[in-house]
Design a protein around this motif. Structure first.
Motif, PDB file in Angstrom:
ATOM      1  N   UNK A  24     -15.926   8.119  10.680  1.00  0.00           N
ATOM      2  CA  UNK A  24     -17.176   8.246  11.431  1.00  0.00           C
ATOM      3  C   UNK A  24     -18.299   7.652  10.604  1.00  0.00           C
ATOM      4  N   UNK A  25     -19.077   6.779  11.237  1.00  0.00           N
ATOM      5  CA  UNK A  25     -20.246   6.186  10.589  1.00  0.00           C
ATOM      6  C   UNK A  25     -21.447   6.411  11.506  1.00  0.00           C
ATOM      7  N   UNK A  26     -22.521   6.947  10.945  1.00  0.00           N
ATOM      8  CA  UNK A  26     -23.755   7.119  11.705  1.00  0.00           C
ATOM      9  C   UNK A  26     -24.881   6.408  10.967  1.00  0.00           C
ATOM     10  N   UNK A  27     -25.907   5.989  11.718  1.00  0.00           N
ATOM     11  CA  UNK A  27     -27.022   5.311  11.068  1.00  0.00           C
ATOM     12  C   UNK A  27     -28.281   5.416  11.908  1.00  0.00           C
ATOM     13  N   UNK A  28     -29.358   5.799  11.247  1.00  0.00           N
ATOM     14  CA  UNK A  28     -30.711   5.686  11.792  1.00  0.00           C
ATOM     15  C   UNK A  28     -31.384   4.624  10.938  1.00  0.00           C
ATOM     16  N   UNK A  29     -31.130   3.343  11.231  1.00  0.00           N
ATOM     17  CA  UNK A  29     -31.553   2.260  10.331  1.00  0.00           C
ATOM     18  C   UNK A  29     -33.028   1.920  10.509  1.00  0.00           C
ATOM     19  N   UNK A  30     -33.560   1.056   9.654  1.00  0.00           N
ATOM     20  CA  UNK A  30     -34.942   0.569   9.828  1.00  0.00           C
ATOM     21  C   UNK A  30     -34.978  -0.453  10.957  1.00  0.00           C
ATOM     22  N   UNK A  31     -34.993   0.043  12.201  1.00  0.00           N
ATOM     23  CA  UNK A  31     -34.693  -0.791  13.368  1.00  0.00           C
ATOM     24  C   UNK A  31     -35.904  -1.449  14.036  1.00  0.00           C
ATOM     25  N   UNK A  32     -37.095  -1.326  13.453  1.00  0.00           N
ATOM     26  CA  UNK A  32     -38.291  -1.815  14.127  1.00  0.00           C
ATOM     27  C   UNK A  32     -38.220  -3.330  14.323  1.00  0.00           C
ATOM     28  N   UNK A  33     -38.540  -3.773  15.540  1.00  0.00           N
ATOM     29  CA  UNK A  33     -38.541  -5.195  15.890  1.00  0.00           C
ATOM     30  C   UNK A  33     -39.907  -5.773  15.556  1.00  0.00           C
ATOM     31  N   UNK A  34     -39.930  -6.851  14.777  1.00  0.00           N
ATOM     32  CA  UNK A  34     -41.206  -7.451  14.415  1.00  0.00           C
ATOM     33  C   UNK A  34     -41.025  -8.709  13.606  1.00  0.00           C
ATOM     34  N   UNK A  35     -42.100  -9.152  12.950  1.00  0.00           N
ATOM     35  CA  UNK A  35     -42.037 -10.407  12.189  1.00  0.00           C
ATOM     36  C   UNK A  35     -41.183 -10.340  10.944  1.00  0.00           C
ATOM     37  N   UNK A  36     -40.764  -9.149  10.552  1.00  0.00           N
ATOM     38  CA  UNK A  36     -39.999  -9.004   9.320  1.00  0.00           C
ATOM     39  C   UNK A  36     -40.871  -8.514   8.189  1.00  0.00           C
ATOM     40  N   UNK A  37     -41.745  -7.548   8.501  1.00  0.00           N
ATOM     41  CA  UNK A  37     -42.583  -6.966   7.455  1.00  0.00           C
ATOM     42  C   UNK A  37     -41.704  -6.333   6.385  1.00  0.00           C
ATOM     43  N   UNK A  38     -41.949  -6.676   5.146  1.00  0.00           N
ATOM     44  CA  UNK A  38     -41.212  -6.074   4.031  1.00  0.00           C
ATOM     45  C   UNK A  38     -42.024  -4.912   3.475  1.00  0.00           C
ATOM     46  N   UNK A  79     -44.228  -2.847   1.277  1.00  0.00           N
ATOM     47  CA  UNK A  79     -45.214  -3.311   0.323  1.00  0.00           C
ATOM     48  C   UNK A  79     -45.946  -4.560   0.766  1.00  0.00           C
ATOM     49  N   UNK A  80     -45.467  -5.212   1.823  1.00  0.00           N
ATOM     50  CA  UNK A  80     -46.132  -6.395   2.379  1.00  0.00           C
ATOM     51  C   UNK A  80     -46.382  -6.169   3.872  1.00  0.00           C
ATOM     52  N   UNK A  81     -46.877  -4.973   4.160  1.00  0.00           N
ATOM     53  CA  UNK A  81     -47.154  -4.617   5.552  1.00  0.00           C
ATOM     54  C   UNK A  81     -46.102  -3.743   6.186  1.00  0.00           C
ATOM     55  N   UNK A  82     -44.981  -3.568   5.510  1.00  0.00           N
ATOM     56  CA  UNK A  82     -43.885  -2.776   6.066  1.00  0.00           C
ATOM     57  C   UNK A  82     -43.680  -1.470   5.319  1.00  0.00           C
ATOM     58  N   UNK A  83     -42.794  -0.657   5.873  1.00  0.00           N
ATOM     59  CA  UNK A  83     -42.479   0.654   5.303  1.00  0.00           C
ATOM     60  C   UNK A  83     -40.966   0.788   5.210  1.00  0.00           C
ATOM     61  N   UNK A  84     -40.496   1.249   4.069  1.00  0.00           N
ATOM     62  CA  UNK A  84     -39.060   1.249   3.780  1.00  0.00           C
ATOM     63  C   UNK A  84     -38.253   1.979   4.844  1.00  0.00           C
ATOM     64  N   UNK A  85     -38.772   3.095   5.365  1.00  0.00           N
ATOM     65  CA  UNK A  85     -37.978   3.916   6.269  1.00  0.00           C
ATOM     66  C   UNK A  85     -37.772   3.281   7.636  1.00  0.00           C
ATOM     67  N   UNK A  86     -38.562   2.251   7.991  1.00  0.00           N
ATOM     68  CA  UNK A  86     -38.460   1.722   9.349  1.00  0.00           C
ATOM     69  C   UNK A  86     -38.418   0.202   9.434  1.00  0.00           C
ATOM     70  N   UNK A  87     -38.861  -0.513   8.367  1.00  0.00           N
ATOM     71  CA  UNK A  87     -38.928  -1.972   8.391  1.00  0.00           C
ATOM     72  C   UNK A  87     -37.885  -2.552   7.450  1.00  0.00           C
TER      73      UNK A  87
END
Length: 513
Positions: A223-237, A239-247
């Motif tokens: 069994x594999x489960x995942x709540x990944x950083x799934x936000x759709x966008x330009x690819x914010x990293x 520290x460069x506009x993004x947040x580790x938990x979602x981008x």
């Protein structure tokens, strides 16, 4: 190298002693009361503040670790015993200044219905500490994580994997029905949070740092489960506009596509993978076509739910607020424009949000079923997902003659409703629907023939016999009825209106009829 918790073992042991009995799910619910719980659920921390000023031990713990409010040093010292306040400060669990104490982390009691109390460690949210979140923010128990937890298939397994574990809430659930739990995350801070959550709850997980499935190499899991950083966008990293938990730092819906492509090979035969995902809805390609391309041509069976659809502006505003940005500020406007400009250039008409469940099926051609599932459903829904996989495997292995020999039964608790319109000749039936009482609670428009077919499926006669009787009742040829209704029967089985008797338990078969 093993991942260490945020605090020394002695601090965690004494903290556990302090919160057990006085800061569990039931104690917190009783202290908040229904008005307080309602206030918490809508993010009204001021309302919860007003209702927790009585000075009890549980109220003080709620104010410290859920509301992020200061407590008098003497009250904090009392509720943390046997952990000395000085040690709690030295370890970084709380901060003390001017005779008051504030928590540095969110420490939240949590439990499954009827299950033991757990405690989950994460960062305090934007509603508690106003302003934009830190790029390495570790999210606590949120609506997305709860959605995944209640959708996960909970059959006992030997090995389970939580990809992108964050604070460790999915791993806690997995621990209850898995022989061993492995959890990965790219964030070292998140892994330390998860290690702290595990230690507080007496759990042992194999924690590994790295991106998505990379840390587990060629290993396989049941069994594999995942709540990944799934936000759709330009690819914010981060520290460069993004947040580790979602981008993820990847553009568009690439991270979900990458994870789905990698899952089947990391599953043992018959293993299940489940993840939350967002996907692009383009102007020239349906969402079903886009997501179906993520799966290999053979070896897996997948059920993809689209629960919601957001237009680009709505989607961007949702996630900017999630990160603590305020409308009208320069930071908001800059990110808003940058995000929407990217959507426009990429031809994004909308974003779909939902759940993907897949099962490894050996050498069979892959089957991907994509469905819009906006309706409210039974909770937890994991058992219904497991039942769907069982019905799909049953259908896959049945030829037409074998299907006609099968005995089917109608699901229990089904409701037929009719709606009529007033015409010059009086009331005329316009629409008839079948509605499920449980599971996915599908509603399906049916004609009299289909309604009669469902009612006739009692599990006693073969489907071919039922169709023959139905043909005679409407003076139609048996072959004609079979040709017309077999695709309908398959859809009724797919959605759980009809169930093969060998797959139906007593509650599902309507055996009390």
């Amino acid at each position: 190298m093993s991942v260490q918790p945020l605090f020394p073992a002695s601090v965690l042991d004494q903290l556990g002693q302090a919160i057990r009995g006085r800061y569990g799910s039931v104690a917190v619910a009783e202290a908040l009361g229904l008005p307080g719980e309602a206030a918490m659920s809508r993010g009204d921390l001021s309302g919860a503040d007003r209702l927790t000023r009585g000075g009890s031990e549980t109220e003080t713990l709620i104010r410290l670790f859920l509301l992020g409010l200061p407590a008098p040093s003497a009250a904090a010292e009392a509720v943390l015993r046997p952990l000395p306040l000085s040690q709690a400060v030295a370890a970084g669990l709380v901060e003390e200044a001017a005779g008051s104490v504030r928590a540095t982390l969110d420490l939240r009691p949590y439990s499954e219905t009827g299950g033991p109390d757990w405690w989950v460690v994460s960062d305090l949210g934007a509603e508690v500490r106003p302003g934009p979140l830190h790029p390495e923010h570790v999210l606590g128990i949120g609506s997305a994580g709860l959605t995944l937890a209640e959708a996960t298939v909970r059959d006992p397994v030997r090995r389970a994997l939580d990809v992108g574990t964050g604070c460790g809430v999915q791993a806690l659930h997995l621990s209850e029905h898995s022989g061993s739990v492995t959890a990965t995350d790219l964030s070292g801070r998140a892994l330390r949070m998860a290690a702290t959550t595990a230690a507080l709850n007496g759990k042992r997980w194999g924690l590994r740092q790295g991106s998505l499935l990379e840390p587990v190499g060629q290993e396989q899991f049941d069994l594999i489960v995942s709540n990944p950083p799934f936000i759709v966008g330009p690819g914010f990293a981060p520290g460069a506009g993004g947040f580790r938990y979602r981008d993820s730092g990847l553009p568009g819906d690439s991270v979900c596509a990458e994870l789905v492509r990698g899952l089947p090979a990391r599953l043992a035969e018959g293993g299940t993978g489940q993840l939350l995902a967002n996907w692009i809805i383009g102007a020239s390609q349906s969402w079903e076509e886009r997501v179906s391309e993520w799966f290999p041509p053979a070896g897996c069976q997948a059920w993809v739910w689209q629960r919601e659809v957001a237009e680009p502006g709505e989607y961007v505003a949702l996630w900017l607020r999630d990160a603590g940005e305020q409308p009208g500020t320069p930071g908001w406007q800059q990110r808003y424009d940058q995000w929407l400009d990217w959507f426009a250039a990429a031809g994004v008409a909308g974003i779909g949000m939902g759940l993907i469940s897949l099962r490894r099926t050996g050498g069979h051609a892959s089957q991907v079923v994509c469905q819009d599932v906006p309706q409210a459903h039974e909770h937890p829904i994991g058992p219904a997902i497991e039942d769907w996989f069982g019905r799909q495997a049953w259908l896959r292995d049945r030829s037409v003659p074998e299907l006609l020999e099968a005995r089917l039964t109608a699901a229990a608790g089904m409701v037929r409703s009719t709606h009529s319109v007033l015409t010059a000749d009086g009331w005329q039936q316009a629409v008839a629907q079948l509605r499920q009482a449980g599971g996915l609670r599908w509603e399906l428009e049916v004609d009299d023939a289909v309604a009669a077919l469902v009612a006739a499926c009692t599990g006693e006669a073969a489907l071919g016999v039922v169709l023959s009787v139905l043909a005679a009742s409407v003076s139609a040829g048996v072959d004609e009825v079979i040709t017309a209704l077999l695709p309908v029967v398959r859809d009724l089985i797919d959605r759980g209106f009809l169930v093969p008797v060998e797959l139906a338990g007593p509650a599902a078969t309507g055996s009390d009829r």
